[in-house]
Design an enzyme around this catalytic site. Sequence first.
Site: not given
Ligand code: GLY
Length: 254
Positions: A159, A246
């Site tokens: 990300h 996250c």
């Molecule tokens: N494991 C985090 C994601 O891929 O969204």
Amino acid sequence: MIAFTRAVSPTLANCELTHLDRSPIDVARAIEQHAQYEAALATLGCTVHRVPAAPDHPDAVFIEDTAVVLDEVAVITRPGAESRRTEVEAVAAALAPYRPLHQIQHPGTVDGGDVMLVGRTLYVGRTPRTNDDGIAQLAEAVRPFGYAVTPVEVQGCLHLKSAVTALDDATVLCNPRWVSPGAFAPLRVVAVDLHEPNAANVVRVGRTVLAAAAYPRTNAALEAHGYALVTVPADELAKAEGAVTCCSLLVAAS
Ligand code: GLY
């Protein structure tokens, strides 16, 4: 500040992985680290609200990906990974009392981990999880409130916020191998220690920076720059390709 979180699923080991090889995950240890993370947020003044658990969704703990919450609106995402699409329903229900909701629609995809707010600019990573249609829908949703959207190219990590996060309204912490520092001009850019490529993911909570304990060189550099730091262990959650941003959605009380 309310910090929405979601429990670590017992199926965490079946999580999505994009840039990491699968390695054994100790779910009990991940749960303990998640509890320490929530406790740190509470210590920093957040009221922690847990969204109902989603045990059948391995990645549900990474709640950040399900919404982009601004002072004026919450944009409910359409996550790029098919396995994560229905995570958003319970999050939308939890956010509805706090913000008007806007929903990203097919064929757009957006992961909240690709969206970094600095001032009135949303930097949005163009990644396998966030496509151009999703970025356009997001821009349309936030424009009435005076936010600009700046797409950013990302390479080598999951990300945008794996590569860069805000330290304050004028400064970002960045891994220049994964994202070009020039994308954020005129913001000041602090680079991670090159031995710690994953260290750029930190959470701003008021004037404090919440960081993973696994990156001592970068964390020491941030303290040398004058930032107040709180660190938490997050290495077990990192095996699931998740980092400290996250695991929460921070919502300013309105
Ligand atoms: N494991 C985090 C994601 O891929 O969204």
